[in-house]
Design a protein around this motif. Structure first.
Motif, PDB file in Angstrom:
ATOM      1  N   ALA A   1       0.842  -1.187   0.000  1.00 35.94           N
ATOM      2  CA  ALA A   1       0.000   0.000   0.000  1.00 35.94           C
ATOM      3  C   ALA A   1       0.880   1.241   0.000  1.00 35.94           C
ATOM      4  O   ALA A   1       1.924   1.279   0.658  1.00 35.94           O
ATOM      5  N   ALA A   2       0.432   2.249  -0.723  1.00 37.49           N
ATOM      6  CA  ALA A   2       1.121   3.535  -0.774  1.00 37.49           C
ATOM      7  C   ALA A   2       0.146   4.612  -0.317  1.00 37.49           C
ATOM      8  O   ALA A   2      -1.019   4.611  -0.729  1.00 37.49           O
ATOM      9  N   PHE A   3       0.629   5.520   0.547  1.00 41.86           N
ATOM     10  CA  PHE A   3      -0.247   6.493   1.173  1.00 41.86           C
ATOM     11  C   PHE A   3       0.179   7.916   0.816  1.00 41.86           C
ATOM     12  O   PHE A   3       1.376   8.252   0.871  1.00 41.86           O
ATOM     13  N   HIS A   4      -0.833   8.740   0.485  1.00 48.87           N
ATOM     14  CA  HIS A   4      -0.541  10.141   0.171  1.00 48.87           C
ATOM     15  C   HIS A   4      -1.825  10.950   0.266  1.00 48.87           C
ATOM     16  O   HIS A   4      -2.852  10.540  -0.283  1.00 48.87           O
ATOM     17  N   GLY A   5      -1.769  12.051   0.981  1.00 44.50           N
ATOM     18  CA  GLY A   5      -2.906  12.959   1.056  1.00 44.50           C
ATOM     19  C   GLY A   5      -4.178  12.321   1.569  1.00 44.50           C
ATOM     20  O   GLY A   5      -5.275  12.638   1.103  1.00 44.50           O
ATOM     21  N   GLY A   6      -4.029  11.415   2.521  1.00 46.79           N
ATOM     22  CA  GLY A   6      -5.203  10.771   3.091  1.00 46.79           C
ATOM     23  C   GLY A   6      -5.763   9.626   2.263  1.00 46.79           C
ATOM     24  O   GLY A   6      -6.755   9.013   2.659  1.00 46.79           O
ATOM     25  N   GLU A   7      -5.136   9.354   1.152  1.00 48.33           N
ATOM     26  CA  GLU A   7      -5.587   8.254   0.299  1.00 48.33           C
ATOM     27  C   GLU A   7      -4.629   7.080   0.412  1.00 48.33           C
ATOM     28  O   GLU A   7      -3.433   7.247   0.614  1.00 48.33           O
ATOM     29  N   ALA A   8      -5.186   5.880   0.261  1.00 46.49           N
ATOM     30  CA  ALA A   8      -4.389   4.651   0.239  1.00 46.49           C
ATOM     31  C   ALA A   8      -4.571   3.978  -1.103  1.00 46.49           C
ATOM     32  O   ALA A   8      -5.693   3.852  -1.590  1.00 46.49           O
ATOM     33  N   TYR A   9      -3.459   3.586  -1.684  1.00 45.32           N
ATOM     34  CA  TYR A   9      -3.467   2.919  -2.981  1.00 45.32           C
ATOM     35  C   TYR A   9      -2.921   1.513  -2.784  1.00 45.32           C
ATOM     36  O   TYR A   9      -1.823   1.344  -2.244  1.00 45.32           O
ATOM     37  N   TRP A  10      -3.675   0.512  -3.227  1.00 51.66           N
ATOM     38  CA  TRP A  10      -3.345  -0.877  -2.954  1.00 51.66           C
ATOM     39  C   TRP A  10      -2.981  -1.629  -4.222  1.00 51.66           C
ATOM     40  O   TRP A  10      -3.550  -1.394  -5.291  1.00 51.66           O
ATOM     41  N   GLY A  11      -2.061  -2.557  -4.045  1.00 49.63           N
ATOM     42  CA  GLY A  11      -1.772  -3.486  -5.118  1.00 49.63           C
ATOM     43  C   GLY A  11      -2.747  -4.652  -5.104  1.00 49.63           C
ATOM     44  O   GLY A  11      -3.618  -4.733  -4.234  1.00 49.63           O
ATOM     45  N   GLN A  12      -2.564  -5.566  -6.046  1.00 48.26           N
ATOM     46  CA  GLN A  12      -3.456  -6.708  -6.173  1.00 48.26           C
ATOM     47  C   GLN A  12      -3.078  -7.844  -5.222  1.00 48.26           C
ATOM     48  O   GLN A  12      -3.884  -8.755  -5.003  1.00 48.26           O
ATOM     49  N   GLY A  13      -1.885  -7.792  -4.673  1.00 51.41           N
ATOM     50  CA  GLY A  13      -1.466  -8.810  -3.723  1.00 51.41           C
ATOM     51  C   GLY A  13      -0.630  -9.902  -4.363  1.00 51.41           C
ATOM     52  O   GLY A  13      -0.755 -10.178  -5.561  1.00 51.41           O
ATOM     53  N   THR A  14       0.203 -10.518  -3.543  1.00 47.31           N
ATOM     54  CA  THR A  14       1.012 -11.655  -3.986  1.00 47.31           C
ATOM     55  C   THR A  14       0.958 -12.734  -2.917  1.00 47.31           C
ATOM     56  O   THR A  14       1.063 -12.448  -1.723  1.00 47.31           O
TER      57      THR A  14
END
Length: 115
Positions: free
Chosen positions: A96-109
């Protein structure tokens, strides 16, 4: 638009090692924090380790001393070195990557540890 992609999962024996990688790309130059989370079947997603742009690192108690997170902030790249793996580490691992109150997620491994 932000894209987060994990790689490096697989099968390991108990006591073995694996290394996960994550790259976050897109419209955000530097993410304030990036982290690894995992979700085992029937369980909630939980924090494994997280690293901030300022260098602060935190680990879940269950992985302290066994897992090492590292980050190349200039490339928004994140790694997780997993040593002394246990069957309980079996899960889908998400970046997960976080910026400006948002979280961006990958699809997982998927990480599977056999006894």
């Amino acid at each position: 638009q932000v894209r987060v992609v994990e790689s490096g999962g697989g099968l390991a024996q108990a006591g073995g090692s694996l290394r996960l990688s994550c790259v976050a790309s897109g419209s955000i130059f530097i993410f304030a924090a990036m982290g690894w989370y995992r979700q085992a079947p029937g369980e909630q997603r939980e924090l494994v380790a997280r690293a901030t742009i300022g260098g602060r690192v935190e680990y879940a108690d269950s992985v302290k001393g066994r897992f090492t997170i590292s980050r190349d902030s200039g490339k928004n790249t994140l790694y997780l070195r997993m040593d002394s793996l246990k069957p309980d580490d079996t899960a889908v691992y998400y970046c997960a990557a976080f910026h400006g109150g948002e979280a961006y997620w990958g699809q997982g491994t998927q990480v599977t540890v056999s006894s």
